[in-house]
Design a protein around this motif. Structure first.
Motif, PDB file in Angstrom:
ATOM      1  N   ARG A  87       2.710  -0.665  -8.233  1.00  0.00           N
ATOM      2  CA  ARG A  87       1.665   0.314  -7.893  1.00  0.00           C
ATOM      3  C   ARG A  87       0.533   0.282  -8.918  1.00  0.00           C
ATOM      4  O   ARG A  87      -0.656   0.339  -8.584  1.00  0.00           O
ATOM      5  CB  ARG A  87       2.260   1.719  -7.859  1.00  0.00           C
ATOM      6  CG  ARG A  87       3.083   1.960  -6.598  1.00  0.00           C
ATOM      7  CD  ARG A  87       3.626   3.375  -6.600  1.00  0.00           C
ATOM      8  NE  ARG A  87       5.036   3.376  -6.987  1.00  0.00           N
ATOM      9  CZ  ARG A  87       5.645   4.419  -7.540  1.00  0.00           C
ATOM     10  NH1 ARG A  87       4.994   5.528  -7.755  1.00  0.00           N
ATOM     11  NH2 ARG A  87       6.912   4.321  -7.860  1.00  0.00           N
ATOM     12  N   ARG A 136       6.487   1.614   1.276  1.00  0.00           N
ATOM     13  CA  ARG A 136       5.612   2.769   1.160  1.00  0.00           C
ATOM     14  C   ARG A 136       6.086   3.691   0.039  1.00  0.00           C
ATOM     15  O   ARG A 136       7.255   3.763  -0.243  1.00  0.00           O
ATOM     16  CB  ARG A 136       5.526   3.539   2.462  1.00  0.00           C
ATOM     17  CG  ARG A 136       6.916   3.971   2.972  1.00  0.00           C
ATOM     18  CD  ARG A 136       6.827   5.036   4.042  1.00  0.00           C
ATOM     19  NE  ARG A 136       5.915   4.619   5.108  1.00  0.00           N
ATOM     20  CZ  ARG A 136       5.183   5.485   5.832  1.00  0.00           C
ATOM     21  NH1 ARG A 136       5.275   6.771   5.618  1.00  0.00           N
ATOM     22  NH2 ARG A 136       4.340   5.040   6.770  1.00  0.00           N
ATOM     23  N   GLY A 137       5.121   4.337  -0.538  1.00  0.00           N
ATOM     24  CA  GLY A 137       5.392   5.401  -1.495  1.00  0.00           C
ATOM     25  C   GLY A 137       6.271   4.988  -2.657  1.00  0.00           C
ATOM     26  O   GLY A 137       6.001   4.004  -3.348  1.00  0.00           O
ATOM     27  N   GLU A 138       7.346   5.762  -2.807  1.00  0.00           N
ATOM     28  CA  GLU A 138       8.228   5.538  -3.951  1.00  0.00           C
ATOM     29  C   GLU A 138       9.026   4.252  -3.818  1.00  0.00           C
ATOM     30  O   GLU A 138       9.629   3.797  -4.793  1.00  0.00           O
ATOM     31  CB  GLU A 138       9.189   6.726  -4.108  1.00  0.00           C
ATOM     32  CG  GLU A 138       8.495   8.055  -4.418  1.00  0.00           C
ATOM     33  CD  GLU A 138       7.904   8.075  -5.818  1.00  0.00           C
ATOM     34  OE1 GLU A 138       8.622   7.676  -6.778  1.00  0.00           O
ATOM     35  OE2 GLU A 138       6.727   8.442  -5.977  1.00  0.00           O
ATOM     36  N   ASN A 167       0.839  -1.211   0.000  1.00  0.00           N
ATOM     37  CA  ASN A 167       0.000   0.000   0.000  1.00  0.00           C
ATOM     38  C   ASN A 167       0.855   1.234   0.000  1.00  0.00           C
ATOM     39  O   ASN A 167       2.006   1.212   0.479  1.00  0.00           O
ATOM     40  CB  ASN A 167      -0.918   0.022   1.231  1.00  0.00           C
ATOM     41  CG  ASN A 167      -2.002  -1.028   1.094  1.00  0.00           C
ATOM     42  OD1 ASN A 167      -2.417  -1.362  -0.016  1.00  0.00           O
ATOM     43  ND2 ASN A 167      -2.492  -1.511   2.221  1.00  0.00           N
ATOM     44  N   HIS A 168       0.279   2.292  -0.516  1.00  0.00           N
ATOM     45  CA  HIS A 168       1.011   3.542  -0.641  1.00  0.00           C
ATOM     46  C   HIS A 168       1.476   4.077   0.693  1.00  0.00           C
ATOM     47  O   HIS A 168       2.511   4.746   0.803  1.00  0.00           O
ATOM     48  CB  HIS A 168       0.133   4.570  -1.360  1.00  0.00           C
ATOM     49  CG  HIS A 168       0.864   5.812  -1.788  1.00  0.00           C
ATOM     50  ND1 HIS A 168       1.785   5.777  -2.801  1.00  0.00           N
ATOM     51  CD2 HIS A 168       0.820   7.075  -1.323  1.00  0.00           C
ATOM     52  CE1 HIS A 168       2.281   6.995  -2.955  1.00  0.00           C
ATOM     53  NE2 HIS A 168       1.711   7.819  -2.045  1.00  0.00           N
ATOM     54  N   ASP A 169       0.628   3.800   1.767  1.00  0.00           N
ATOM     55  CA  ASP A 169       1.020   4.325   3.080  1.00  0.00           C
ATOM     56  C   ASP A 169       1.821   3.331   3.901  1.00  0.00           C
ATOM     57  O   ASP A 169       2.050   3.532   5.082  1.00  0.00           O
ATOM     58  CB  ASP A 169      -0.250   4.787   3.840  1.00  0.00           C
ATOM     59  CG  ASP A 169      -1.205   3.590   4.026  1.00  0.00           C
ATOM     60  OD1 ASP A 169      -0.844   2.461   3.515  1.00  0.00           O
ATOM     61  OD2 ASP A 169      -2.254   3.747   4.638  1.00  0.00           O
ATOM     62  N   LEU A 176       7.046   1.094  -9.670  1.00  0.00           N
ATOM     63  CA  LEU A 176       5.907   1.654 -10.387  1.00  0.00           C
ATOM     64  C   LEU A 176       4.976   0.570 -10.903  1.00  0.00           C
ATOM     65  O   LEU A 176       3.743   0.697 -10.800  1.00  0.00           O
ATOM     66  CB  LEU A 176       6.424   2.509 -11.556  1.00  0.00           C
ATOM     67  CG  LEU A 176       5.358   3.256 -12.360  1.00  0.00           C
ATOM     68  CD1 LEU A 176       4.651   4.256 -11.457  1.00  0.00           C
ATOM     69  CD2 LEU A 176       5.964   3.954 -13.528  1.00  0.00           C
ATOM     70  N   ASP A 231      -1.426   4.828  -5.100  1.00  0.00           N
ATOM     71  CA  ASP A 231      -0.667   6.007  -5.519  1.00  0.00           C
ATOM     72  C   ASP A 231      -1.624   6.972  -6.205  1.00  0.00           C
ATOM     73  O   ASP A 231      -2.305   6.568  -7.145  1.00  0.00           O
ATOM     74  CB  ASP A 231       0.469   5.571  -6.487  1.00  0.00           C
ATOM     75  CG  ASP A 231       1.392   6.699  -6.894  1.00  0.00           C
ATOM     76  OD1 ASP A 231       0.972   7.878  -6.870  1.00  0.00           O
ATOM     77  OD2 ASP A 231       2.562   6.387  -7.249  1.00  0.00           O
ATOM     78  N   HIS A 277      -1.265   9.468  -8.232  1.00  0.00           N
ATOM     79  CA  HIS A 277      -1.067   9.760  -9.653  1.00  0.00           C
ATOM     80  C   HIS A 277      -1.625   8.649 -10.518  1.00  0.00           C
ATOM     81  O   HIS A 277      -2.239   8.906 -11.557  1.00  0.00           O
ATOM     82  CB  HIS A 277       0.431   9.937  -9.956  1.00  0.00           C
ATOM     83  CG  HIS A 277       1.055  11.062  -9.225  1.00  0.00           C
ATOM     84  ND1 HIS A 277       2.006  10.878  -8.227  1.00  0.00           N
ATOM     85  CD2 HIS A 277       0.827  12.391  -9.305  1.00  0.00           C
ATOM     86  CE1 HIS A 277       2.363  12.048  -7.745  1.00  0.00           C
ATOM     87  NE2 HIS A 277       1.652  12.989  -8.374  1.00  0.00           N
TER      88      HIS A 277
END
Lengths: 565, 227
Positions: free
Chosen positions: A473, A464-466, A453-455, A470, A512, A514
């Motif tokens: 995601r 998380r995140g980056e 997950n993104h968080d 990609l 994400d 975006h």
């Protein structure tokens, strides 16, 4: 395995080797030929000189004998003088009378003959005149001589040598005396002549000449040497003397040798240059196709691709065959690669099929997730190879579900914590299945991390995140969307707006943002087109007898918190 | 060269008007050529033909040698014996030759030299015995020379170098003879007793030998060597 022996010599270029092989022998042969030619010419010139000398000497000798014969005839005519005979017989008369010792009488006789000799010498321009009686005793001489030998051709008088012509003075058939006339022989530096008696040098134009053993009376050509200069001599015997005519070899053949050397050197230079040029051209013609080829290969090998366009074969048969064989090999390799690619592709399709066969409800899911992922990627304007990677990774993202037991995977009721934990293994299982195949390394991210997950609340690694790649995601979003919009054993599909709302709400936490934006920005017909397959499939599923669908959101990635549909 | 050497037995005294006591007979033998012949000098003729060498046949050689010999007895005051002079002696010049090679005259005699050739001739001599030069004179002329002293006189002609003759002037009253072709000789009209015979060879000179008259076996070996 034992390593083979490493060759100790450095490899050399073909061009240099060929050039060496071509040029060196030619140069060696030329050098040897030059040396050989030089010595041949020198020997030949020496021989020529000797022969020339012999011929010259023979001609000179013939001339001399002819002039001697003429002189002899002339002298004979002059000697046939009554006064000379009478004068010579005076001496005999004195001898017979026993009064030869009387100086007065003697002087009278001497005066008579001396005057006659003086007359003779006026008519002939010779250096030495001798009048002798029949016994060879000198009666008068101009200039005076001590001894006289009527048969000798050479007379020695006070260190000078004269070549004499002697004629007899006759009264009827009786020998009364001799008349002898001769010219001085020149043995000075300018004459190149030598006088020998036996093997002793009496006079020589060239001092210090060493005689070979077979000189003198043989009357032929001999070689002499002194102080490093070589001579050729022609010996002609003259009585007990020998006159040797000399010619200096080196001096005579020097101009010839110079000319020859110049010619040879220039010829050698030209030949050398021509040879160089030809060798260059030749080796170039030989090695250029090979060199170009090897350069091309050297460039191509890092890319791991065999070149399809080969350079010209330069018209060399072997090169043409080589080129042909290489092209065959390249084609074979290329075919193998293609086959391998195909095999991989088939394998992946087989894997997907296996997955489909495993879980009827997951049928088509992998394909749709793949299509959604590609659509997102295209919307994000990702490069083609990444898109392809994503496509295949998304196709295989749920492969790990093969390792999940049916009791858990197809359970209609709520999962227990343990069952939940089992479900959560499927990304790792999937990764473990695929990681053995080196070819599938790029897809591992989508397979293993598509539930992150993104968080940072996802599984298996809580990235998380980056930190999440990609592809993972994107697949996460696509996977969630498809799960929500398809029928499951535990629930019916959700309506489109609700799904979109959920996605939007969870962007930033689960997804994400975006990617969510990109996905929601996709035109409706695209999604529709992809999900059309879903309709067919859902219909197929509904018509098939199966357990009623009970929604279990956490099983397939539908947001756990809040919604229970 | 051939060393001729042949001995001839003495001739027996001939019966003659001359008393045997006045005769000396013997022979002349020549052991080696006394007259030097022309040496064959090597010559080279441009046309390739060799020049001729004088022939040297033994018979000619010996005959020529003996022909140059005169044997005589020197007597200052001789009786009328042997050959005597009868008037002037003559040595002609004909066919570009002198009439005789060897002419023996007595001292005091006159020799005339007539020219019988259609060309000019000259007679001269450088000999110490008598040197003269008669000059050049044509056919029909004759010039004379009186030989007062004894000795050998070599006579030549300036115009023709191959013309040569010897005049042997013997003391007046000498008795002389020439050997025959076989070498034997006879000297008549000699006084008895010990005399000195002289053999003169044109080339070799005078050879003297003491002989007791009469003798029949006198051998002149020329050249005479002292024993």
């Amino acid at each position: 395995m034992r390593r083979s022996l490493v060759p100790l010599t450095k490899p050399r270029s073909l061009a240099r080797r060929a050039f060496t092989l071509l040029a060196l022998p030619v140069l060696l042969v030329m050098a040897a030929g030059f040396v050989l030619l030089d010595s041949i010419v020198r020997a030949g010139a020496t021989r020529e000189l000797s022969e020339h000398l012999a011929h010259t000497e023979a001609a000179r000798r013939a001339d001399r004998m002819a002039s001697e014969a003429q002189l002899r005839q002339l002298l004979a005519v002059l000697a046939d003088s009554a006064g000379l005979k009478a004068g010579m017989l005076l001496y005999r008369e004195l001898e017979q009378a026993g009064t030869l010792e009387d100086p007065a009488q003697r002087a009278q006789a001497a005066a008579t003959l001396q005057e006659q000799l003086a007359d003779l010498s006026k008519q002939l321009s010779f250096d030495q005149f001798v009048l002798a009686d029949e016994k060879g005793v000198v009666l008068a001489a101009l200039p005076p001589v001590a001894r006289f030998d009527a048969a000798a051709e050479i007379l020695e008088n006070q260190g000078a040598y004269f070549g004499m012509v002697t004629v007899p003075v006759l009264r009827e058939a009786e020998l009364v005396g001799y008349v002898s006339a001769g010219a001085k022989l020149d043995f000075s530096r300018a004459s190149q002549r030598m006088l020998l008696k036996g093997n002793r040098v009496l006079a020589s134009a060239i001092p210090g000449l060493t005689l070979p053993e077979t000189t003198a009376a043989s009357g032929g050509i001999s070689a002499f040497e002194t102080a490093g200069r070589r001579y050729v001599g022609h010996s002609s015997p003259r009585g007990e003397y020998t006159v040797v005519e000399l010619a200096e070899v080196d001096e005579a053949i020097a101009p010839l040798l110079t000319t020859l050397r110049t010619a040879l050197v220039s010829m050698a230079t030209v030949s050398f240059l021509v040879c160089l040029v030809l060798s260059f051209a030749g080796t170039n013609a030989l090695s250029r196709p090979l060199r170009e080829f090897s350069e091309l290969l050297a460039k191509a090998s890092p890319a791991g691709v065999l070149p399809s366009e080969l350079p010209s074969d330069g018209g060399v048969t072997e090169m043409r065959q080589f080129k042909r064989s290489f092209q065959e090999a390249a084609r074979a390799v290329s075919r193998s690669r293609d086959e391998l690619e195909q095999a991989y592709i088939h394998f992946m399709e087989a894997m997907a099929e296996a997955l489909d066969a495993r879980d009827a409800y997951t049928a088509g899911h992998s394909r749709r997730v793949s299509d959604y992922s590609v659509a997102i990627a295209q919307a994000l304007a990702l490069p083609a190879d990444q898109v392809e990677r994503l496509r295949i990774g998304a196709m295989l993202h749920d492969i790990g579900k093969i390792g999940i037991p049916d009791s858990v995977l197809l359970k209609h009721d709520r999962l227990t914590a343990e069952e939940f934990a089992v479900i959560r293994e499927h990304p790792v299982i999937g990764r473990r299945i695929l990681e053995r195949i080196g070819r599938f390394q790029p897809f591992l991210a989508a397979v293993e991390l598509h539930h992150e997950n993104h968080d940072g609340t996802g599984y298996p690694h809580r990235l998380r995140g980056e930190e999440i790649p990609l592809e993972a995601r994107i697949v996460h979003v696509a996977d969630a969307y498809d799960a929500m919009t398809s029928n499951r054993p535990y629930r019916e599909r959700m309506p489109e707006e609700k799904v979109r709302r959920i996605l939007t709400e969870c962007a930033g936490t689960q997804f994400d943002p975006h990617i969510v934006d990109a996905f929601l920005g996709l035109p409706g017909e695209v999604l529709l087109g992809i999900s059309k397959d879903l309709e067919k499939l859902s219909h197929a599923i509904r018509s098939a007898p199966g357990p009623a669908a009970v929604a279990q959101p956490s099983r397939d990635g539908v947001p756990v918190a809040g919604t229970r549909v | 060269m051939i060393g001729c050497c042949f001995w001839v037995a003495a001739l027996a005294a001939e019966g003659a008007s001359v008393p045997p006591a006045a005769r000396v007979a013997g022979s002349v033998s020549i052991t080696r050529p006394l007259t030097k012949r022309r040496i064959a000098v090597e010559t080279y003729s441009p046309r390739g033909a060799a020049l001729k060498v004088a022939p040297t046949e033994p018979a000619d050689l010996m005959a020529a040698e003996l022909d140059s010999v005169v044997i005589y007895l020197e007597t200052p005051a001789a009786t009328s014996g042997g050959a005597t002079s009868a008037g002037a002696r003559v040595l002609t010049q004909k066919n570009r030759q002198f009439g005789e090679r060897l002419l023996v005259v007595m001292a005091g005699e006159t020799v005339s030299f007539p020219n019988e050739d259609p060309i000019f001739h000259n007679v001269f001599s450088l000999s110490r015995t008598k040197s003269f030069d008669l000059g050049y004179y044509p056919r029909g002329q004759a010039r004379s020379v009186t030989f007062a002293k004894p000795g050998a006189v070599e006579v030549f002609c300036h115009l023709h170098p191959h013309m040569a003759a010897t005049v042997l002037v013997l003391p007046a009253g000498s008795v002389f003879t020439r050997p025959r072709s076989d070498g034997s000789f006879v000297l008549d009209g000699l006084p008895a007793g010990e005399v000195e015979i002289v053999a003169w060879h044109r080339a070799a000179g005078f050879f003297r030998k003491k002989v007791r008259v009469p003798a029949s076996n006198v051998e002149f070996v020329l050249p005479l060597r002292e024993p």
